[in-house]
Design an enzyme around this catalytic site. Structure first.
Site, short mmCIF file in Angstrom:
data_model
loop_
_atom_site.label_atom_id
_atom_site.label_comp_id
_atom_site.label_asym_id
_atom_site.label_seq_id
_atom_site.Cartn_x
_atom_site.Cartn_y
_atom_site.Cartn_z
NE ARG A 178 66.21 -34.82 40.71
CZ ARG A 178 66.91 -34.90 39.91
NH1 ARG A 178 68.02 -35.54 41.24
NH2 ARG A 178 66.75 -34.04 39.22
CE LYS A 185 44.65 -33.03 50.13
NZ LYS A 185 42.63 -32.01 49.88
CD GLU A 225 39.64 -28.58 59.74
OE1 GLU A 225 39.62 -29.50 58.75
OE2 GLU A 225 40.05 -27.89 58.93
CE LYS A 276 43.71 -35.85 55.68
NZ LYS A 276 44.01 -34.70 55.97
CD GLU A 328 41.47 -34.00 47.02
OE1 GLU A 328 42.12 -33.33 48.55
OE2 GLU A 328 40.43 -32.55 46.44
NE ARG A 384 43.68 -36.00 51.42
CZ ARG A 384 44.53 -36.51 51.59
NH1 ARG A 384 45.40 -37.29 50.94
NH2 ARG A 384 45.34 -35.90 52.54
CG ASN A 395 38.74 -30.71 50.07
OD1 ASN A 395 39.60 -30.26 50.66
ND2 ASN A 395 38.39 -31.34 48.89
CG HIS A 455 38.31 -27.58 53.84
ND1 HIS A 455 36.96 -28.13 54.82
CD2 HIS A 455 39.12 -27.79 54.34
CE1 HIS A 455 38.46 -28.77 55.68
NE2 HIS A 455 39.52 -27.82 55.33
CG HIS A 462 40.48 -23.19 51.53
ND1 HIS A 462 41.22 -24.33 50.51
CD2 HIS A 462 40.99 -23.69 52.25
CE1 HIS A 462 41.31 -25.59 51.39
NE2 HIS A 462 41.50 -24.61 52.06
CG HIS A 519 41.79 -23.72 57.73
ND1 HIS A 519 41.91 -24.15 56.58
CD2 HIS A 519 41.79 -25.02 57.88
CE1 HIS A 519 41.53 -25.44 55.89
NE2 HIS A 519 41.74 -26.20 57.36
#
Ligand SMILES: NC(=O)c1ccc[n+]([C@@H]2O[C@H](COP(=O)([O-])OP(=O)(O)OC[C@H]3O[C@@H](n4cnc5c(N)ncnc54)[C@H](O)[C@@H]3O)[C@@H](O)[C@H]2O)c1
Length: 364
Positions: A124, A146, A188, A230, A240, A244, A248, A251, A255, A267
């Site tokens: 957990r 993330k 990036e 960031k 997000e 946020r 992307n 992206h 993706h 990527h």
């Protein structure tokens, strides 16, 4: 060493520090011993980084009296799966790990995403320290919490938001990074310039060659600049819900291209193509001036990243894959578009015809 604090105390998560420096492995170990005491440390890495740095890092930890062991998995995006998650969890159990164990993600974005995911669910939740070894991971994936793995349906479809307890970026790791991987990180960095910082964008235009040759001062300032952007975004919108999403930029299509190519397109390459597509869509829909779009394309080419989509990629397939994007709402795919360099916005009304037109235009 530069320190940047991610302030999340008013949110559900705790604040943490990002430390950036050059050749700082020994100091990282000391800081872990001092500020992140755990009974045991499980260094999670891929087999490539494990051979380069894993054993050395375990020795550094052991030398200062910390109890550490290493868990490796095969390098590459194909490992970003539930199978690897279960394998790591099993090996944690075999090593008698418990809630007093801290995971250390030593590697690129794949290692960081998987180790972060395992840390968020093992017993957990156990702490996770990120030690990013690629440029992508240092400027982006190690920060912001993330985590996740891919499904055959698409990227990052299982995951959690789970902040690290610390991030240590040692630029020394970048010395062994192959050029292609370095370029992925440049994608990036260019993204940050496009979405938030025109000054950074101009500096990239002026200094791309020196950055590519590894100029330590410039690299430090670029990595720190990206981390600063960031962290500012994550502080405002950790999960997000709004702001946020600008991270992307490039992206959405990126993706889709990665997935369809079965990750032959990396990527960074996907993001590079996605950034060009988003700039072209922005121009076609009347938001962005031609000159800004051309500057974006020129900078991406200068970085050694692809600017054309392979003819063999089917436009319809790409659009179908776009609809699998987890950030879509209903059937609407949200694109991050631009009004100018440094001024992005979210648009959910790009017509399929415009997207298809841009994809065809970008084919070799
Ligand atoms: N969590 C996030 O916010 C976030 C953000 C961006 C990207 N990502 C994810 O990150 C992944 C991409 O990360 P990546 O580009 O770092 O890829 P990666 O982790 O696959 O690393 C690329 C290659 O470089 C090797 N490598 C790593 N460090 C090295 C070093 N110092 N020297 C030599 N080789 C080294 C690795 O073994 C691997 O073969 C994708 O899965 C992407 O979805 C996540």
């Amino acid at each position: 060493m530069r320190t940047i604090k991610v302030n999340l105390d008013r949110k559900c998560s705790s604040s943490y520090e990002i430390r950036i420096g050059n050749d700082i492995l020994d100091r990282i170990a000391l800081l872990i011993a001092k500020n992140h005491k755990a009974e045991r440390y499980a260094v999670v890495t891929d087999d490539y980084v494990g051979a380069l740095y894993g054993k050395k890092f375990i020795d550094v930890l052991k030398d200062i009296g910390l109890d550490a062991f290493m868990i490796e998995f095969p390098s590459g995006e194909a490992s970003k799966s539930m199978k690897t998650v279960l394998d790591i969890a099993g090996r944690l159990m075999d090593n008698r790990a418990d809630r007093g164990t801290c995971l250390i993600a030593l590697g690129g974005g794949v290692v960081g995403d998987i180790a972060g995911f395992v840390a968020s669910i093992f017993m957990r939740g156990v702490p996770c320290i990120q030690i990013p070894t690629t440029l992508v991971a240092q400027v982006d994936s190690s920060i912001g919490g993330k985590t996740g793995v891919d499904l055959s349906h698409g990227k990052n479809l299982l995951g959690t938001f789970y902040q690290p307890t610390a991030v240590f970026a040692d630029l020394h790791f970048l010395k062994t990074l192959p050029e292609k991987e370095f370029n992925n990180g440049l994608a990036e960095i260019i993204k940050y310039g496009i979405i938030d910082d025109e000054k950074m964008f101009c500096s990239l235009e002026d200094n791309m060659e020196a950055i590519k040759s590894g100029d330590p001062k410039l690299l430090l300032s670029m990595v720190a600049g990206c981390c600063q952007i960031k962290k500012s975004v994550v502080e405002i919108d950790e999960k997000e819900h709004g702001l946020r999403r600008i991270l992307n930029y490039g992206h959405t299509l990126g993706h889709a291209l990665e997935t369809i190519s079965k990750y032959k397109i990396t990527h960074g390459e996907g993001v590079a193509l996605g950034m060009i597509a988003a700039a072209r869509i922005s121009e076609k829909t009347g938001y962005l001036e031609k000159e800004a779009r051309e500057r974006i394309e020129a900078l991406i080419a200068q970085a050694g990243l692809p600017v054309k989509i392979s003819r063999s990629m089917d436009g319809e397939k790409i659009i179908t894959q776009l609809k699998m994007d987890k950030k879509k709402k209903g059937n609407v795919v949200h694109f991050v578009l631009l009004k100018k360099i440094g001024l992005p916005f979210i648009n959910g009304h790009v017509e399929n015809g415009v997207i298809a037109g841009v994809i065809e235009e970008m084919k070799k």
